[in-house]
Write a protein that holds these residues in place. Structure first.
Motif, mmCIF file in Angstrom:
data_model
loop_
_atom_site.group_PDB
_atom_site.id
_atom_site.type_symbol
_atom_site.label_atom_id
_atom_site.label_comp_id
_atom_site.label_asym_id
_atom_site.label_seq_id
_atom_site.Cartn_x
_atom_site.Cartn_y
_atom_site.Cartn_z
ATOM 1 N N ALA A 575 0.823 -1.214 0.000
ATOM 2 C CA ALA A 575 0.000 0.000 0.000
ATOM 3 C C ALA A 575 0.854 1.261 0.000
ATOM 4 O O ALA A 575 0.417 2.315 -0.443
ATOM 5 C CB ALA A 575 -0.925 -0.004 1.211
ATOM 6 N N ALA A 576 2.074 1.141 0.489
ATOM 7 C CA ALA A 576 2.952 2.313 0.557
ATOM 8 C C ALA A 576 3.562 2.675 -0.792
ATOM 9 O O ALA A 576 4.240 3.702 -0.891
ATOM 10 C CB ALA A 576 4.064 2.065 1.586
ATOM 11 N N ARG A 577 3.344 1.835 -1.837
ATOM 12 C CA ARG A 577 3.817 2.249 -3.173
ATOM 13 C C ARG A 577 3.129 3.578 -3.483
ATOM 14 O O ARG A 577 1.901 3.652 -3.506
ATOM 15 C CB ARG A 577 3.433 1.255 -4.279
ATOM 16 C CG ARG A 577 3.755 -0.237 -4.138
ATOM 17 C CD ARG A 577 5.179 -0.571 -4.039
ATOM 18 N NE ARG A 577 5.567 -0.533 -2.631
ATOM 19 C CZ ARG A 577 6.745 -0.141 -2.175
ATOM 20 N NH1 ARG A 577 7.651 0.298 -3.017
ATOM 21 N NH2 ARG A 577 7.022 -0.154 -0.896
ATOM 22 N N PRO A 578 3.884 4.630 -3.749
ATOM 23 C CA PRO A 578 3.240 5.952 -3.826
ATOM 24 C C PRO A 578 2.263 6.103 -4.989
ATOM 25 O O PRO A 578 1.395 6.965 -4.936
ATOM 26 C CB PRO A 578 4.421 6.924 -3.978
ATOM 27 C CG PRO A 578 5.625 6.091 -4.229
ATOM 28 C CD PRO A 578 5.345 4.680 -3.835
ATOM 29 N N ASN A 579 2.390 5.263 -6.004
ATOM 30 C CA ASN A 579 1.472 5.432 -7.142
ATOM 31 C C ASN A 579 0.166 4.654 -6.980
ATOM 32 O O ASN A 579 -0.734 4.779 -7.805
ATOM 33 C CB ASN A 579 2.154 5.020 -8.447
ATOM 34 C CG ASN A 579 2.571 3.549 -8.462
ATOM 35 O OD1 ASN A 579 2.902 2.978 -7.420
ATOM 36 N ND2 ASN A 579 2.557 2.937 -9.631
ATOM 37 N N VAL A 580 0.055 3.826 -5.927
ATOM 38 C CA VAL A 580 -1.163 3.029 -5.764
ATOM 39 C C VAL A 580 -2.297 3.914 -5.249
ATOM 40 O O VAL A 580 -2.186 4.538 -4.197
ATOM 41 C CB VAL A 580 -0.927 1.843 -4.802
ATOM 42 C CG1 VAL A 580 -2.246 1.142 -4.478
ATOM 43 C CG2 VAL A 580 0.061 0.855 -5.418
ATOM 44 N N LYS A 581 -3.376 3.965 -5.998
ATOM 45 C CA LYS A 581 -4.510 4.824 -5.646
ATOM 46 C C LYS A 581 -5.819 4.056 -5.520
ATOM 47 O O LYS A 581 -6.804 4.596 -5.042
ATOM 48 C CB LYS A 581 -4.702 5.905 -6.735
ATOM 49 C CG LYS A 581 -3.503 6.820 -6.947
ATOM 50 C CD LYS A 581 -3.379 7.829 -5.829
ATOM 51 C CE LYS A 581 -2.312 8.862 -6.135
ATOM 52 N NZ LYS A 581 -0.963 8.383 -5.785
ATOM 53 N N PHE A 582 -5.830 2.796 -6.005
ATOM 54 C CA PHE A 582 -7.050 1.992 -5.944
ATOM 55 C C PHE A 582 -6.685 0.604 -5.445
ATOM 56 O O PHE A 582 -5.615 0.085 -5.782
ATOM 57 C CB PHE A 582 -7.702 1.862 -7.335
ATOM 58 C CG PHE A 582 -8.306 3.135 -7.826
ATOM 59 C CD1 PHE A 582 -9.663 3.383 -7.657
ATOM 60 C CD2 PHE A 582 -7.516 4.081 -8.452
ATOM 61 C CE1 PHE A 582 -10.211 4.571 -8.097
ATOM 62 C CE2 PHE A 582 -8.064 5.273 -8.901
ATOM 63 C CZ PHE A 582 -9.423 5.516 -8.715
ATOM 64 N N SER A 583 -7.595 0.010 -4.674
ATOM 65 C CA SER A 583 -7.331 -1.360 -4.235
ATOM 66 C C SER A 583 -8.627 -2.126 -4.071
ATOM 67 O O SER A 583 -9.695 -1.547 -3.885
ATOM 68 C CB SER A 583 -6.559 -1.372 -2.917
ATOM 69 O OG SER A 583 -7.381 -0.903 -1.874
ATOM 70 N N MET A 584 -8.485 -3.452 -4.164
ATOM 71 C CA MET A 584 -9.612 -4.347 -3.910
ATOM 72 C C MET A 584 -9.138 -5.449 -2.988
ATOM 73 O O MET A 584 -8.170 -6.150 -3.277
ATOM 74 C CB MET A 584 -10.125 -4.959 -5.223
ATOM 75 C CG MET A 584 -11.380 -5.804 -5.062
ATOM 76 S SD MET A 584 -12.824 -4.835 -4.547
ATOM 77 C CE MET A 584 -13.238 -3.999 -6.082
ATOM 78 N N ASN A 585 -9.823 -5.574 -1.859
ATOM 79 C CA ASN A 585 -9.550 -6.605 -0.870
ATOM 80 C C ASN A 585 -10.600 -7.687 -1.066
ATOM 81 O O ASN A 585 -11.777 -7.440 -0.848
ATOM 82 C CB ASN A 585 -9.645 -5.971 0.521
ATOM 83 C CG ASN A 585 -9.455 -6.959 1.647
ATOM 84 O OD1 ASN A 585 -8.949 -8.061 1.455
ATOM 85 N ND2 ASN A 585 -9.871 -6.561 2.843
ATOM 86 N N LEU A 586 -10.173 -8.871 -1.511
ATOM 87 C CA LEU A 586 -11.161 -9.885 -1.882
ATOM 88 C C LEU A 586 -11.376 -10.889 -0.761
ATOM 89 O O LEU A 586 -10.433 -11.568 -0.335
ATOM 90 C CB LEU A 586 -10.704 -10.629 -3.145
ATOM 91 C CG LEU A 586 -10.743 -9.773 -4.408
ATOM 92 C CD1 LEU A 586 -9.336 -9.371 -4.812
ATOM 93 C CD2 LEU A 586 -11.445 -10.514 -5.532
ATOM 94 N N HIS A 587 -12.608 -10.962 -0.313
ATOM 95 C CA HIS A 587 -13.013 -11.930 0.712
ATOM 96 C C HIS A 587 -14.219 -12.708 0.200
ATOM 97 O O HIS A 587 -14.768 -12.435 -0.855
ATOM 98 C CB HIS A 587 -13.388 -11.199 2.004
ATOM 99 C CG HIS A 587 -12.213 -10.720 2.782
ATOM 100 N ND1 HIS A 587 -11.812 -11.278 3.954
ATOM 101 C CD2 HIS A 587 -11.324 -9.725 2.523
ATOM 102 C CE1 HIS A 587 -10.741 -10.651 4.405
ATOM 103 N NE2 HIS A 587 -10.418 -9.702 3.556
ATOM 104 N N SER A 588 -14.645 -13.700 0.988
ATOM 105 C CA SER A 588 -15.925 -14.337 0.764
ATOM 106 C C SER A 588 -16.510 -14.631 2.154
ATOM 107 O O SER A 588 -15.740 -14.784 3.097
ATOM 108 C CB SER A 588 -15.763 -15.627 -0.042
ATOM 109 O OG SER A 588 -15.045 -16.614 0.691
#
Ligand code: ZN
Length: 810
Positions: A575-588
């Motif tokens: 997450a600390a990669r400075p260019n990362v602006k979107f994420s998806m945490n996949l659960h079920s």
């Protein structure tokens, strides 16, 4: 630019005293009363290893009782449904835990998933893999000329030509008898039309498609300049096969991917070892587009010390742990508690290699007199280089021990040797033409919770779609040319392996943080571990937030401190990669689509900060696109009731990863709850993987569009006659994929208003039947957060859209 500059603020609440105490124990509490546990009473929730755990409904009267259930620290599924009469949650509990919940006043409902169901899934998986292996063997035998049908060691399964936009594409699948062991690509020679020479249309290569470690066939698609009539493949051994090319006719309306879009790359559940092998294989096949990155922290490993608990009654039990890991000699250690069969015998210990023999002390009549505490002391004194012994769960050990035959210690681990027992590297695949941080970064990660077997499949299916369609699909190329995509298919491989091979209901990682005075013994091994989705650093248990436990055996154990676990530090690094602006945490499971805030503090449900209106606009706008993409696969709708902030639609989850990404790093952090259960039957799991891969790819498109979209959506209201007298049918349409919120009571619309057709916009929205003359107020918002007419949906703005539900005059 930070995608959202807002979420830098964070507030720490005072930590309740009971949680701050190092010895704090979270108890079963009466659902009607306390939330902060009274300290020091023995915990009710330890899952004994001999007991199986089921997924069971808990029938709750409302959200207050749901909060109380969460506060017990019980292991909850992600499923929470509001019914007419209350709330139904799903808990993963053994018979003992069920009894403890019932005793605390909770009402249990149906059993939904049993270990036998998981065993059936594993058996089905093994059968599928074995079937592929058998097919390969049969084909290899045929090709070796053992049967009359043999012609060549390579066989063309299909050769499809189609047009995609202005391009022409040839897609080929072929099976090679040596494909299981040899990694060669195959070269396909094309003609340039009927009657022309093979080779005159050029060549393309196709590469191995391997699932669960088993070769299935070679596949690949490439642009062509003319429609070939025949192709030829010469295998590396010199065998030749020729096949006719067919025109492939796509079904209309198959979605934005366009015709010929390749998908469907998973054929069985995959263990973490297999998931990592898969992304390595993909990166090797597409070296210019992808690389595998080892994250900085290794896990603690799929390994345990060998253990045993001797005796029956708690005060006379002796617990023993090997000093060595089980696989490094601990499993060879054994302990015998021998009755000397003689009077006045002293307690003594002899050590012969790894065999430890305790001769119990006796009195003048020959009766055994040694207590558990005495045996523990003798073992530690005489066999302390092999093992450590302790009384059972804090007992004083005053009971006289019972003699016991030689008992081998065991680490309890059943995975085959192909699963490493060492601290495990955790891998991500990084996909994109430019992987230097210069492009917008997007992160997807799965299996924080070990038993959730479908979400990792969504991630590898997505990775494979991106890489295999790059050459032929313009939209995929646009994504990979402009995004820096990180996909981590299993962030908790130790727990994942444990779930496949040892205890299917495993949720947490495998690390035992229980002290020997608590539940560190062999019988509690299915209760250990840190809930990786409660160990992060924002709005955590340690900040005083609700929905995580300080008990080392709880399903939501937050760990000894924020980011104590390697799995969590890895995600923090990503997450600390400075260019990362979107994420998806996949659960079920549960079919949810969620975002922050994910936690509140009790009492009073004091929430982590809500997103601003502009941020919420982007969430809702994106949801309409992502959920429409999911629905396209088989018409499964993620409902508006299951779309929204985690703590609104599910329950408080202190220290979850989505909140860390959003509040600490300003990442637009979403969460999928995929499908209907942790380990559904394969056909269902497969459909879930396909539909949520649609959603994950759409999330990438949202990210891509976000950076460049400044256009506000426009919308219109259409009124049509209704079959019901006095009523009319109302529909909305939008100029681009966008969410529409509306009111029918003349109120100003906000994000709390009714969401129109949120999962069905591509299919055409729902039809609302309303009384003729009803006033309709609404606005639309797109995935970049652009709101129609620049309306501020805070209830005070006036420039929302207004209309009256009357039939247009002819
Ligand atoms: Zn989960």
């Amino acid at each position: 630019m930070r995608a959202c500059s807002g979420p830098r603020w964070r507030r720490r609440l005072p930590v309740p005293a009971a949680l701050a105490a190092a010895t704090a124990v979270v108890l079963l509490v009466s659902p009607a009363s306390a939330v902060v546990p009274a300290a020091e009473t023995p915990v009710g929730l330890v899952r004994e290893a001999g007991e199986e755990a089921n997924v069971v409904e808990v029938l709750l009267t409302g959200t207050a009782q749901l909060d109380a259930l969460v506060a017990t620290g019980v292991d909850l599924d992600h499923h929470v449904s509001r019914t007419g009469s209350g709330v139904v949650a799903h808990a993963v509990v053994t018979a003992g835990e069920s009894a403890a919940l019932t005793a605390a006043g909770f009402t249990l409902g149906k059993v939904l998933h049993r270990p036998a169901d998981a065993r059936a899934r594993v058996a089905q998986r093994e059968a599928t893999i074995a079937g592929h292996v058998a097919q390969n063997r049969e084909f290899a035998a045929d090709a070796a000329g053992l049967t009359a049908s043999a012609v060549a060691d390579v066989k063309i399964i299909r050769a499809d030509w189609y047009t995609s936009g202005t391009e022409q594409v040839l897609s080929v699948e072929a099976k090679w008898a040596r494909g299981q062991t040899a990694t060669d690509t195959l070269t396909v020679e094309r003609d340039s039309g009927p009657g022309t020479a093979i080779g005159s249309g050029g060549t393309q290569t196709i590469s191995r498609f391997v699932d669960a470690g088993v070769y299935l066939y070679h596949r690949g698609a490439a642009p062509v300049t003319s429609r070939p009539d025949r192709i030829r493949i010469t295998s590396p051994t010199g065998d030749v096969t020729v096949a006719k090319v067919r025109e492939w006719l796509p079904t209309p309306g198959s979605g934005p991917e366009g015709p010929g879009y390749q998908k469907d790359f998973v054929t069985s559940y995959l263990t973490p070892t297999e998931l990592y092998a898969r992304i390595r294989q993909l990166a090797a096949q597409f070296p210019r587009l992808a690389q595998v990155v080892e994250l900085p922290h290794r896990t603690n490993g799929y390994r345990r010390h060998a253990q045993a608990v001797l005796g029956a009654a708690a005060d006379s039990r002796v617990a023993v742990d090997s000093l060595a890991w089980g696989h490094q000699g601990g499993n060879d250690v054994s302990v015998e508690l021998a009755d000397p069969g003689a009077a006045d015998s002293p307690l003594s210990v002899t050590v012969t290699g790894p065999a430890v023999r305790v001769t119990l002390g006796t009195d003048a009549t020959g009766g055994v007199t040694s207590t558990a505490a005495q045996v523990v002391a003798a073992l530690n004194a005489e066999a302390g280089t092999l093992l450590r012994a302790y009384a059972y769960r804090g007992s004083p050990g005053t009971g006289v021990v019972a003699p016991a035959a030689r008992t081998p210690l065991s680490d309890g681990l059943s995975a085959p040797a192909s699963v490493s027992r060492d601290p495990h590297p955790v891998y991500a695949i990084r996909i994109g033409k430019h992987r230097d941080g210069s492009k917008l970064g997007v992160l997807a990660y799965a299996q924080e919770h070990a038993r959730e077997w479908v979400p990792p499949l969504v991630t590898v299916e997505t990775a494979e779609r991106l890489l295999r369609n790059y050459a032929t699909d313009r939209q995929t190329r646009e994504l990979l040319d402009n995004l820096d995509i990180w996909i981590a298919p299993s962030v908790n491989p130790d727990g994942g392996h444990y779930s496949f091979y040892d205890f299917n209901s495993q949720r947490k990682n495998m690390t035992n943080h229980c002290p020997t005075t608590r539940a560190a013994d062999f019988l509690a091994r299915n209760s250990w571990g840190v809930d990786n989705n409660r160990n992060y650093s924002e709005y955590s248990l340690f900040d005083g937030y609700s929905g995580a436990s300080a008990s080392c055996t709880s399903g939501t154990y937050a760990g000894p401190g924020e980011l104590s676990e390697p799995e969590n530090r890895n995600l923090d690094w990503l997450a600390a990669r400075p260019n990362v602006k979107f994420s998806m945490n996949l659960h079920s499971s549960g079919n949810y689509f969620m975002w922050s805030p994910g936690a509140y503090a009790l009492p009073g449900r004091v929430s982590a900060p809500r997103p601003t209106l502009a941020q919420e606009a982007a969430f809702w706008g994106a949801s309409s696109r992502i959920l429409a993409a999911i629905k396209r696969h088989r018409n499964m709708a993620v409902t508006p009731a299951r779309t929204g902030p985690i703590s609104d639609v599910l329950y408080s989850a202190a220290g979850n990863s989505g909140d860390m990404l959003w509040y600490k790093y300003g990442i637009y952090a979403w969460n999928f709850e995929v499908g209907t259960s942790f380990q559904p039957e394969w056909d269902e799991a497969h459909s879930e993987a396909m539909e949520f891969a649609n959603g994950l790819v759409e999330m990438l498109r949202v990210a891509r569009d976000f950076a460049k979209d400044r256009t506000r959506p426009r919308s219109s209201l259409t009124v049509a006659p209704s079959a019901t007298p006095g009523m009319v049918d109302v529909t909305f349409s939008t100029s681009e994929p966008a969410a529409v919120f509306y009111t029918l009571d003349r109120a100003a619309p906000t994000y709390a208003s009714t969401l129109y057709g949120s999962a069905g916009i591509r299919e055409g929205g729902e039809t609302l039947t309303v009384a003729a003359g009803t006033r309709v107020h609404w606005f639309s918002v797109d995935s970049a957060g652009n709101v129609e007419n620049n309306y501020r949906p805070d209830g005070n703005g006036r420039n929302y859209r207004k209309g009256t539900a009357v039939l247009p005059r002819r």
